[in-house]
Design an enzyme around this catalytic site. Structure first.
Site, PDB file in Angstrom:
ATOM      1  N   GLN A 227     -20.415  35.627  24.755  1.00  0.00           N
ATOM      2  CA  GLN A 227     -20.445  36.673  25.772  1.00  0.00           C
ATOM      3  C   GLN A 227     -21.761  37.445  25.730  1.00  0.00           C
ATOM      4  O   GLN A 227     -21.996  38.306  26.563  1.00  0.00           O
ATOM      5  CB  GLN A 227     -19.290  37.661  25.540  1.00  0.00           C
ATOM      6  CG  GLN A 227     -17.921  37.022  25.653  1.00  0.00           C
ATOM      7  CD  GLN A 227     -16.785  37.953  25.270  1.00  0.00           C
ATOM      8  OE1 GLN A 227     -15.886  37.548  24.555  1.00  0.00           O
ATOM      9  NE2 GLN A 227     -16.787  39.195  25.731  1.00  0.00           N
TER      10      GLN A 227
ATOM     11  N   ARG B 214     -10.545  42.899  25.134  1.00  0.00           N
ATOM     12  CA  ARG B 214     -10.463  43.531  26.460  1.00  0.00           C
ATOM     13  C   ARG B 214     -10.436  45.052  26.318  1.00  0.00           C
ATOM     14  O   ARG B 214      -9.533  45.733  26.818  1.00  0.00           O
ATOM     15  CB  ARG B 214      -9.235  43.019  27.205  1.00  0.00           C
ATOM     16  CG  ARG B 214      -9.441  43.058  28.700  1.00  0.00           C
ATOM     17  CD  ARG B 214      -8.453  42.254  29.462  1.00  0.00           C
ATOM     18  NE  ARG B 214      -8.779  42.339  30.878  1.00  0.00           N
ATOM     19  CZ  ARG B 214      -8.198  41.653  31.818  1.00  0.00           C
ATOM     20  NH1 ARG B 214      -7.266  40.802  31.525  1.00  0.00           N
ATOM     21  NH2 ARG B 214      -8.530  41.792  33.082  1.00  0.00           N
ATOM     22  N   CYS B 215     -11.434  45.551  25.639  1.00  0.00           N
ATOM     23  CA  CYS B 215     -11.349  46.951  25.215  1.00  0.00           C
ATOM     24  C   CYS B 215     -12.720  47.408  24.764  1.00  0.00           C
ATOM     25  O   CYS B 215     -13.545  46.604  24.357  1.00  0.00           O
ATOM     26  CB  CYS B 215     -10.333  46.967  24.072  1.00  0.00           C
ATOM     27  SG  CYS B 215     -10.593  48.024  22.703  1.00  0.00           S
TER      28      CYS B 215
ATOM     29  N   GLU C 258     -10.901  46.347  31.658  1.00  0.00           N
ATOM     30  CA  GLU C 258      -9.959  46.432  30.544  1.00  0.00           C
ATOM     31  C   GLU C 258      -8.902  47.522  30.712  1.00  0.00           C
ATOM     32  O   GLU C 258      -8.008  47.640  29.865  1.00  0.00           O
ATOM     33  CB  GLU C 258     -10.734  46.695  29.252  1.00  0.00           C
ATOM     34  CG  GLU C 258     -11.363  48.070  29.222  1.00  0.00           C
ATOM     35  CD  GLU C 258     -12.486  48.204  28.209  1.00  0.00           C
ATOM     36  OE1 GLU C 258     -13.221  47.235  28.011  1.00  0.00           O
ATOM     37  OE2 GLU C 258     -12.630  49.285  27.635  1.00  0.00           O
TER      38      GLU C 258
END
Ligand code: CDP
Length: 796
Positions: free
Chosen positions: A223, A370-371, A740
């Site tokens: 990523q 996701r945070c 998120e």
């Protein structure tokens, strides 16, 4: 006079444009790492430790070496000879690439084989004989802190216990004073369990070192390609310009593809040694047991309350289980990520947080699934605590939130832990949510149902969270400041290519970035190609995680478009033979202020940039922008779930789930809704079914999708979405992050709803996942139910 452009028709801001990337994805034409085949490519497999904690007495690789088709067998000893047995992590720790002295978690990398095909490599791994001397395993922070606990990181010179860090933030004295004045003190303890981001595509890499050019090309599921390039340059001492990291199409990331994994490093070394491309594709169990886990934090806290419902102060303590290596990424100032963003939407005078991190015999944990660096745990604790506090006061949970919210006219607002929030309409979001769910009616239904032995419950979760790290004053990873970039090249015919330092993993950047350019320049979105993920072509960027793409890279896209527009304006003045001051802009066109019908389009300006520029002007129409945001963006969300719990079995069903999200201006409403639905699905999975834990020997329970459940469309409840728009005051297009929010805020709504349904004062908490047996135990035994490992897997 030419007709004004319709922004929606050209796919600008606010258009629910279909995702352009789906053209290739739904036709099976995506280019994922496993689709890439290079000439002469070899294959790597990893041998992993079956035990969680053991000294390595010996490793015998002779049988593996002798197998036909085997090209190389790497062990820790061989890595150590090249000073590569250990690598630095993104949080200033070290991590074993291949174990030398000990294994420290089940699934740790012990050796690897490179062979002509993956099957030979796998068979050869099974021929490696490792003699382990087992040591006691530690599977939670309490065991890690116990007297006489074995020292996990005995490789580190000054490490005499299993503590990674102690950290604190907030106003201790002010908080003490608040508690001294409290009428009521409400307390809560819980465990946010380990979960795994489990992207459908596991991790992998193909390293291709070309001896004749000295160039190393690495295709990698990452990523953050630029950070990886820098890390490879520093660790392997290779010149950075000779390293090209390409992150192809990614089958999801969710934070799992941020850390640097040993497999990447070994494939690179193997390619250099063998002078051939080396491919490593992780299998599902490898991904589930060895790559970055998330959460696994014990949270406890208390809230000082006045009788009338005013929150006076909050104390929080966290014990985080980091596993054997502290390897998730965090801004270096903040040891427990942005845990201290808790309670940011409430007007609380004082707060204090202490945090401890512990090593355990588990795979590295704490990735921002996701945070934004621990906000999920922070918001979960916040919203569970708020519900329990409202109960303790005997107040309605919605009213308790409303009276403590930061008011619309209170911005900018300094949160009790020192963040600056800048915008929001919290009360309005709550009102929209309550109206949508039919709050008052549901409370009546609930009372009626209870008389008939049915348990209905309603749970609310409201939160603002910090998205878009950073500003570079405060946010960095390993000292590299957090900002992002975009580069825009407008071709002669008015078509364009945009490249950014972000890296989409399914969020739709190829679609939405083009919409921002369309909004700024009036070039139709379909005329703009978006590229990301290749360090040789994309400008430097910190990558995509923590929903930072729109707040940072998205802002850079707007800024570079504005630079292009500024140059185009000069070209327009030249073409129209007037001075720059005499022309105005409307979408896609400059015109003479005093004669609106005399104008030139952005496409005509582009042609002039290559064919008819004024004397002295540098030709071409391209530029780049690096964007360092002045602040984080602060979206707000209100999630309300209604459930029915079966008192006979503990099974609970979702009756309704209403989501009201305020992420500022929406670039693509359809993509935003997709992000919210995906996030709520993950939130539901965590609250309801996802169970990954450890037994007392450190065996990972949940190492496949039979045990660790991903919800399908069948299990997932329906969601009802609503929106409120409060533009971000400092973002160039007023957008805030969204990726998120629902995963962060959703779990508390489901759990609060089940707790509300049980409605028993003796039960303050059931740890997630709220499996039927846990709920049933809470209902029948009237006590809290903890999910903390170790679990018992035998008959003792
Ligand atoms: O960093 P990441 O891409 O995961 O998250 P994000 O910045 O919140 O964006 C997720 C997707 O939603 C992207 O395609 C964004 O462009 C889109 N989005 C949007 O259309 N409007 C917003 N206000 C925020 C995000």
């Amino acid at each position: 006079m030419p007709e004004a452009l319709d922004e929606i028709k050209i796919g600008g801001m606010g258009a629910s444009r279909k995702r352009v990337e789906d053209n290739r994805f739904i036709r099976g034409k995506g280019n994922y790492i496993d689709d890439i085949v290079l000439p002469g490519m070899l294959h790597m497999e990893i041998l992993r430790s079956p035990v969680a904690h053991a000294r390595i007495r010996s490793i015998d690789t002779s049988k593996a070496w002798n197998m036909p088709g085997v090209r190389l067998v790497l062990t820790g000893e061989m890595m150590a000879a090249r000073n590569l047995a250990w690598m630095p992590t993104l949080s200033y720790d070290t991590q074993a690439v291949l174990a030398t002295d000990k294994v420290r978690f089940q699934g740790q990398e012990v050796a690897c084989v490179i062979a002509d095909d993956p099957y030979i490599a796998k068979d050869a791994c099974e021929m490696i004989v490792v003699d382990y001397e087992p040591l006691p395993a530690i599977v939670n922070p309490q065991q890690a802190l116990a007297d006489g606990a074995p020292l996990i990181r005995d490789d580190k010179e000054n490490q005499h216990d299993n503590v990674v860090y102690h950290w604190e933030v907030g106003d201790k004295e002010g908080t003490d004073r608040a508690f001294a004045q409290a009428d009521v003190v409400s307390k809560l303890e819980l465990h946010y369990p380990r979960s795994h981001p489990s992207p459908l595509e596991c991790c992998g890499s193909i390293a291709d070192f070309n001896r004749s050019t000295s160039k190393l090309t690495v295709y990698m599921t990452t990523q953050a390609p630029h950070i990886i390039r820098a890390a490879v340059a520093l660790v392997a001492e290779l010149p950075e310009h000779m390293i090209r990291v390409i992150s192809p199409d990614l089958g999801g990331g969710f934070g799992n593809k941020v850390p640097v994994y040993p497999g990447y490093v070994m494939s690179i070394l193997a390619s250099i040694l063998l002078e051939s491309p080396v491919k490593w594709i992780e299998d599902r169990t490898g991904n589930l047991i060895s790559t970055g886990f998330a959460r696994d934090v014990y949270l406890q806290g208390e809230m000082a309350l006045r009788k009338d419902g005013k929150i006076l102060g909050v104390r929080m303590h966290t014990d985080a289980d980091h596993g054997a290596f502290f390897s998730d990424a965090q801004p270096s100032k903040f040891k427990i990520g942005l845990m201290h963003s808790a309670f940011a939407c409430y007007d609380i005078p004082a707060a204090h947080l202490t945090a401890r991190g512990m090593y355990t015999n588990k795979a590295p944990g704490g990735v921002a699934y996701r945070c934004s660096f621990r906000v999920t745990e922070a918001m979960y604790f916040q919203e569970r605590m708020v519900q329990e506090a409202a109960n303790d006061l005997g107040m309605d949970q919605a009213q308790f939130r409303r009276m403590n919210f930061v008011r619309d006219d209170d911005f900018p607002h300094r949160t009790p832990f020192g963040f600056l929030t800048d915008s929001g309409q919290y009360g309005k979001c709550l009102d929209v949510g309550l109206a949508a769910v039919g709050y008052d009616d549901f409370l009546k239904q609930k009372e009626e149902a209870r008389k008939n032995g049915r348990l209905l419950g309603i749970g609310i979760s409201t939160m603002t969270e910090p998205l878009g790290a950073g500003n570079s004053r405060e946010y960095d990873i390993l000292g590299i400041k957090m900002f992002d970039s975009a580069e825009l090249r407008v071709h002669m015919t008015g078509k364009a290519i945009l490249r950014t330092g972000a890296k989409t993993q399914g969020q739709g950047h190829e679609t939405t970035w083009a919409q921002i350019v369309a909004h700024e320049l009036g070039i139709p979105a379909e005329d703009i190609t978006v590229e990301e993920g290749d360090t040789d072509t994309a400008p430097f960027g910190m990558g995509t995680y923590a929903s930072r793409s729109t707040p940072v890279a998205g802002a850079a896209v707007a800024m570079v478009s504005r630079k292009i527009r500024a140059k185009a304006r000069k070209l327009a003045a030249h073409l129209l033979e007037v001075s720059e001051e005499d022309i105005d802009w409307e979408l896609g066109r400059f015109y003479v202020r005093s004669a609106r019908d005399r104008g030139v389009t952005i496409q005509e300006c582009a042609m002039a940039a290559y064919s008819n520029m004024p004397d002295g002007m540098e030709p071409g129409l391209e530029n780049n922008a690096y964007y360092d945001p002045p602040n984080l963006t602060w979206p707000f969300a209100c999630y309300i779930a209604t459930v029915e719990v079966d008192p006979q079995t503990g099974v609970w069903d979702v009756l309704n789930m209403v989501a009201v999200d305020d992420c500022g201006v929406r670039i693509n409403p359809m993509i935003v809704e997709g992000q919210i639905m995906g996030g709520l699905t993950e939130a539901y999975a965590m609250a309801n079914m996802q169970f990954i834990t450890f037994d007392s020997e450190g065996n990972c329970i949940g190492s496949n999708f039979m045990d660790y459940l991903l919800p399908t469309a069948w299990e997932t409840p329906g969601f009802e979405l609503h929106e409120v728009v409060t533009p971000c005051p400092h973002h160039p297009i007023g957008a805030k992050g969204i990726g998120e929010c629902a995963t962060v805020g959703g779990p508390a709504a489901f759990v609060n709803a089940v707790m509300n349904a049980i409605g028993d004062k003796g039960v303050r908490n059931i740890d997630m996942p709220l499996l039927p047996d846990r709920v049933y135990e809470a209902i029948t035994q009237k006590h809290d139910v903890s999910g903390a490992p170790p679990i018992r897997t035998d008959d003792e």
